[in-house]
Design a protein around this motif. Sequence first.
Motif, PDB file in Angstrom:
ATOM      1  N   ALA A 112       0.841  -1.200   0.000  1.00 20.33           N
ATOM      2  CA  ALA A 112       0.000   0.000   0.000  1.00 20.33           C
ATOM      3  C   ALA A 112       0.872   1.244   0.000  1.00 20.33           C
ATOM      4  CB  ALA A 112      -0.921   0.013   1.218  1.00 20.33           C
ATOM      5  N   SER A 113       0.269   2.331  -0.462  1.00 22.93           N
ATOM      6  CA  SER A 113       0.851   3.659  -0.294  1.00 22.93           C
ATOM      7  C   SER A 113       0.099   4.370   0.831  1.00 22.93           C
ATOM      8  CB  SER A 113       0.742   4.469  -1.586  1.00 22.93           C
ATOM      9  OG  SER A 113       1.658   4.016  -2.555  1.00 22.93           O
ATOM     10  N   TRP A 114       0.787   5.324   1.453  1.00 21.22           N
ATOM     11  CA  TRP A 114       0.247   5.982   2.640  1.00 21.22           C
ATOM     12  C   TRP A 114       0.344   7.493   2.485  1.00 21.22           C
ATOM     13  CZ3 TRP A 114      -1.813   2.739   6.313  1.00 21.22           C
ATOM     14  CH2 TRP A 114      -1.511   1.385   6.166  1.00 21.22           C
ATOM     15  N   ALA A 115      -0.629   8.209   3.079  1.00 18.95           N
ATOM     16  CA  ALA A 115      -0.653   9.667   2.940  1.00 18.95           C
ATOM     17  C   ALA A 115      -1.358  10.295   4.136  1.00 18.95           C
ATOM     18  CB  ALA A 115      -1.363  10.064   1.644  1.00 18.95           C
ATOM     19  N   VAL A 116      -1.181  11.593   4.280  1.00 21.79           N
ATOM     20  CA  VAL A 116      -1.851  12.360   5.326  1.00 21.79           C
ATOM     21  C   VAL A 116      -2.242  13.714   4.752  1.00 21.79           C
ATOM     22  CG1 VAL A 116       0.316  13.331   6.221  1.00 21.79           C
ATOM     23  CG2 VAL A 116      -1.689  13.146   7.723  1.00 21.79           C
ATOM     24  N   ARG A 117      -3.398  14.227   5.184  1.00 23.87           N
ATOM     25  CA  ARG A 117      -3.820  15.570   4.781  1.00 23.87           C
ATOM     26  C   ARG A 117      -3.104  16.585   5.660  1.00 23.87           C
ATOM     27  NH1 ARG A 117      -8.175  17.961   5.212  1.00 23.87           N
ATOM     28  NH2 ARG A 117      -7.927  19.252   3.360  1.00 23.87           N
ATOM     29  N   ARG A 214      -5.673  14.151  -5.174  1.00 26.67           N
ATOM     30  CA  ARG A 214      -4.906  14.270  -3.934  1.00 26.67           C
ATOM     31  C   ARG A 214      -3.524  14.828  -4.250  1.00 26.67           C
ATOM     32  NH1 ARG A 214      -7.663   9.319  -3.526  1.00 26.67           N
ATOM     33  NH2 ARG A 214      -9.228   9.284  -1.855  1.00 26.67           N
ATOM     34  N   ALA A 215      -3.517  15.925  -4.974  1.00 25.88           N
ATOM     35  CA  ALA A 215      -2.258  16.542  -5.382  1.00 25.88           C
ATOM     36  C   ALA A 215      -1.476  17.016  -4.163  1.00 25.88           C
ATOM     37  CB  ALA A 215      -2.523  17.714  -6.326  1.00 25.88           C
ATOM     38  N   GLY A 216      -0.175  16.954  -4.280  1.00 30.17           N
ATOM     39  CA  GLY A 216       0.695  17.397  -3.201  1.00 30.17           C
ATOM     40  C   GLY A 216       2.120  16.974  -3.480  1.00 30.17           C
ATOM     41  N   TRP A 217       2.815  16.518  -2.446  1.00 30.67           N
ATOM     42  CA  TRP A 217       4.203  16.093  -2.573  1.00 30.67           C
ATOM     43  C   TRP A 217       4.388  14.732  -1.928  1.00 30.67           C
ATOM     44  CZ3 TRP A 217       7.365  18.632  -5.727  1.00 30.67           C
ATOM     45  CH2 TRP A 217       7.010  19.946  -6.071  1.00 30.67           C
ATOM     46  N   MET A 218       5.295  13.947  -2.505  1.00 28.02           N
ATOM     47  CA  MET A 218       5.589  12.633  -1.960  1.00 28.02           C
ATOM     48  C   MET A 218       6.985  12.618  -1.356  1.00 28.02           C
ATOM     49  SD  MET A 218       5.571   8.822  -3.691  1.00 28.02           S
ATOM     50  CE  MET A 218       7.165   8.972  -4.513  1.00 28.02           C
ATOM     51  N   HIS A 219       7.055  12.261  -0.086  1.00 31.27           N
ATOM     52  CA  HIS A 219       8.313  12.043   0.625  1.00 31.27           C
ATOM     53  C   HIS A 219       8.998  10.858  -0.050  1.00 31.27           C
ATOM     54  CE1 HIS A 219      10.997  10.652   3.765  1.00 31.27           C
ATOM     55  NE2 HIS A 219      10.560  11.516   4.664  1.00 31.27           N
ATOM     56  N   ASP A 220      10.065  11.144  -0.784  1.00 33.42           N
ATOM     57  CA  ASP A 220      10.681  10.118  -1.625  1.00 33.42           C
ATOM     58  C   ASP A 220      12.036   9.733  -1.042  1.00 33.42           C
ATOM     59  OD1 ASP A 220      11.123   8.367  -3.706  1.00 33.42           O
ATOM     60  OD2 ASP A 220      11.408   9.893  -5.226  1.00 33.42           O
ATOM     61  N   LEU A 221      13.097   9.955  -1.768  1.00 28.93           N
ATOM     62  CA  LEU A 221      14.420   9.563  -1.297  1.00 28.93           C
ATOM     63  C   LEU A 221      14.785  10.290  -0.004  1.00 28.93           C
ATOM     64  CD1 LEU A 221      16.781   9.464  -4.402  1.00 28.93           C
ATOM     65  CD2 LEU A 221      15.850   7.533  -3.138  1.00 28.93           C
ATOM     66  N   SER A 222      15.316   9.537   0.949  1.00 25.51           N
ATOM     67  CA  SER A 222      15.832  10.149   2.175  1.00 25.51           C
ATOM     68  C   SER A 222      17.144   9.460   2.520  1.00 25.51           C
ATOM     69  CB  SER A 222      14.835  10.028   3.325  1.00 25.51           C
ATOM     70  OG  SER A 222      14.509   8.679   3.581  1.00 25.51           O
ATOM     71  N   ARG A 223      18.151  10.257   2.761  1.00 19.23           N
ATOM     72  CA  ARG A 223      19.487   9.740   3.052  1.00 19.23           C
ATOM     73  C   ARG A 223      20.087  10.569   4.187  1.00 19.23           C
ATOM     74  NH1 ARG A 223      17.572   6.522   0.082  1.00 19.23           N
ATOM     75  NH2 ARG A 223      18.324   5.773  -1.941  1.00 19.23           N
ATOM     76  N   ARG A 224      20.918   9.919   5.004  1.00 22.90           N
ATOM     77  CA  ARG A 224      21.544  10.629   6.118  1.00 22.90           C
ATOM     78  C   ARG A 224      22.887  10.006   6.443  1.00 22.90           C
ATOM     79  NH1 ARG A 224      19.402   9.784  11.948  1.00 22.90           N
ATOM     80  NH2 ARG A 224      21.623  10.099  12.265  1.00 22.90           N
ATOM     81  N   ILE A 225      23.717  10.771   7.119  1.00 23.55           N
ATOM     82  CA  ILE A 225      24.949  10.241   7.680  1.00 23.55           C
ATOM     83  C   ILE A 225      24.564   9.470   8.937  1.00 23.55           C
ATOM     84  CG2 ILE A 225      27.202  10.773   8.665  1.00 23.55           C
ATOM     85  CD1 ILE A 225      27.034  11.490   5.720  1.00 23.55           C
ATOM     86  N   VAL A 249      -0.510  23.463   0.407  1.00 23.72           N
ATOM     87  CA  VAL A 249      -0.510  22.097  -0.125  1.00 23.72           C
ATOM     88  C   VAL A 249      -1.434  21.236   0.736  1.00 23.72           C
ATOM     89  CG1 VAL A 249       0.917  20.061  -0.572  1.00 23.72           C
ATOM     90  CG2 VAL A 249       1.823  22.356  -1.018  1.00 23.72           C
ATOM     91  N   GLU A 250      -2.247  20.399   0.084  1.00 21.04           N
ATOM     92  CA  GLU A 250      -3.236  19.599   0.791  1.00 21.04           C
ATOM     93  C   GLU A 250      -2.696  18.271   1.304  1.00 21.04           C
ATOM     94  OE1 GLU A 250      -6.746  19.808   1.494  1.00 21.04           O
ATOM     95  OE2 GLU A 250      -6.351  21.953   1.272  1.00 21.04           O
ATOM     96  N   TRP A 251      -1.848  17.609   0.512  1.00 24.74           N
ATOM     97  CA  TRP A 251      -1.477  16.234   0.820  1.00 24.74           C
ATOM     98  C   TRP A 251       0.030  16.044   0.880  1.00 24.74           C
ATOM     99  CZ3 TRP A 251      -4.785  12.317   2.086  1.00 24.74           C
ATOM    100  CH2 TRP A 251      -6.146  12.539   1.853  1.00 24.74           C
ATOM    101  N   LEU A 252       0.468  15.287   1.906  1.00 28.34           N
ATOM    102  CA  LEU A 252       1.826  14.782   1.964  1.00 28.34           C
ATOM    103  C   LEU A 252       1.733  13.265   1.841  1.00 28.34           C
ATOM    104  CD1 LEU A 252       4.860  15.122   2.360  1.00 28.34           C
ATOM    105  CD2 LEU A 252       4.489  14.971   4.839  1.00 28.34           C
ATOM    106  N   HIS A 253       2.325  12.736   0.791  1.00 23.70           N
ATOM    107  CA  HIS A 253       2.324  11.300   0.533  1.00 23.70           C
ATOM    108  C   HIS A 253       3.648  10.703   0.999  1.00 23.70           C
ATOM    109  CE1 HIS A 253      -1.298  11.313  -2.093  1.00 23.70           C
ATOM    110  NE2 HIS A 253      -0.929  12.565  -2.285  1.00 23.70           N
ATOM    111  N   PHE A 254       3.577   9.465   1.472  1.00 28.15           N
ATOM    112  CA  PHE A 254       4.780   8.783   1.945  1.00 28.15           C
ATOM    113  C   PHE A 254       5.158   7.611   1.053  1.00 28.15           C
ATOM    114  CE2 PHE A 254       3.561  11.224   5.593  1.00 28.15           C
ATOM    115  CZ  PHE A 254       4.767  11.576   6.185  1.00 28.15           C
ATOM    116  N   GLY A 255       4.439   7.431  -0.048  1.00 26.05           N
ATOM    117  CA  GLY A 255       4.842   6.451  -1.033  1.00 26.05           C
ATOM    118  C   GLY A 255       4.485   5.020  -0.674  1.00 26.05           C
ATOM    119  N   PHE A 256       4.941   4.136  -1.536  1.00 22.01           N
ATOM    120  CA  PHE A 256       4.592   2.718  -1.490  1.00 22.01           C
ATOM    121  C   PHE A 256       5.490   1.952  -0.536  1.00 22.01           C
ATOM    122  CE2 PHE A 256       5.660  -1.466  -3.535  1.00 22.01           C
ATOM    123  CZ  PHE A 256       4.489  -2.119  -3.212  1.00 22.01           C
ATOM    124  N   THR A 257       4.875   1.097   0.281  1.00 22.40           N
ATOM    125  CA  THR A 257       5.621   0.166   1.119  1.00 22.40           C
ATOM    126  C   THR A 257       5.078  -1.231   0.882  1.00 22.40           C
ATOM    127  OG1 THR A 257       5.872   1.872   2.823  1.00 22.40           O
ATOM    128  CG2 THR A 257       6.419  -0.382   3.440  1.00 22.40           C
TER     129      THR A 257
END
Length: 333
Positions: A112-117, A214-225, A249-257
């Motif tokens: 599933a993919s997950w999102a929050v308003r 549900r237009a908005g932005w998807m939290h995609d690549l994340s990298r850290r030290i 912006v209405e929606w923040l998506h967290f993508g497919f898991t």
Amino acid sequence: MNVSVTDTANPVLQAVMAHTQAENPSAFLAVNEGNSTFTVPGLDGAIVYRRVGRYAVQFGGPFAARDHYDELLGRFLDHIHDEGLRLVGVQLQRDDAEAYARRGFTVNQIGASWAVRIPELTLRGTRFMQLRNKISRAHRNGLTVTEVPAGEWAEALAGIDQVWLASKGEHVRPLEFLVGQVGGPMQPLRRLFLGRIEGRPVGYISYSPVYGARAGWMHDLSRRIPDDSPGLMEAINAHALEQFRQEGVEWLHFGFTPFTGLDQAHEVTGHSPGFQWLMHFLWDQGAALYPAQTQLAYKKKWAADVCFPEYVAFEPHASLAGFIHIFRASNAC
């Protein structure tokens, strides 16, 4: 057969932006470099896939006008069969799943993919106390977060990637296909937020655009030290979240898991009970293959409780070989 198969993302971008009826929150990943695109002159739409061995691994369903969807899919199937390939499609949406099942594919939920308003999300209250504490600790350690142009920070981003990947183990390779990219001709459409401590880049999150209702932005690549400071990614995402909120912006998506959100009610007619069992098993015991529980826990931190079931389609029957080729297309094995 009058078709066009190219490696350019431009027709895909046009199709993704124009045809959002399937509401695929990950649709922008179709423009990744390295994908192949199938189009037919006179048909409004595009299909994205990668050839891996004797399989064509398709990303999403056809991004197409409704009245051209079925013909485009049929022409694509004719094309790959002429090439001696078998199709496996991944990250199909519900409408896609039913369309493929009608064509004789075996279709199962794969995750599933997950999102929050965003307007409904607040980090106040006891539910978010631990999250707030982690964010505060990162800032106490000197973290600053800014939105930056990726091209000007390419060397720093590559350095973070190298250290992050090395921390995952000697034989781990960077994923492709079902995750986004940083850089390339589509980078101006993405957004990049960079975390620094005393001016030193220590982590980043890339956000991809999401089109449709549900237009908005998807939290995609994340990298850290690794081990640089607790709360790095949480603080970067919180900063981006507030920026998006200020922009309306209405929606923040967290993508497919994969392996998450599994529910019998989501399955389509003719699904494979054996493959359904495998998905539940991998949710319980498959952390070595993919850390689904850890990934979902991060998304749940942000109250991401809107769930979009996603599907895999096998031609004609569910098979371990087809499943493995999805991982091969993603550079995971």
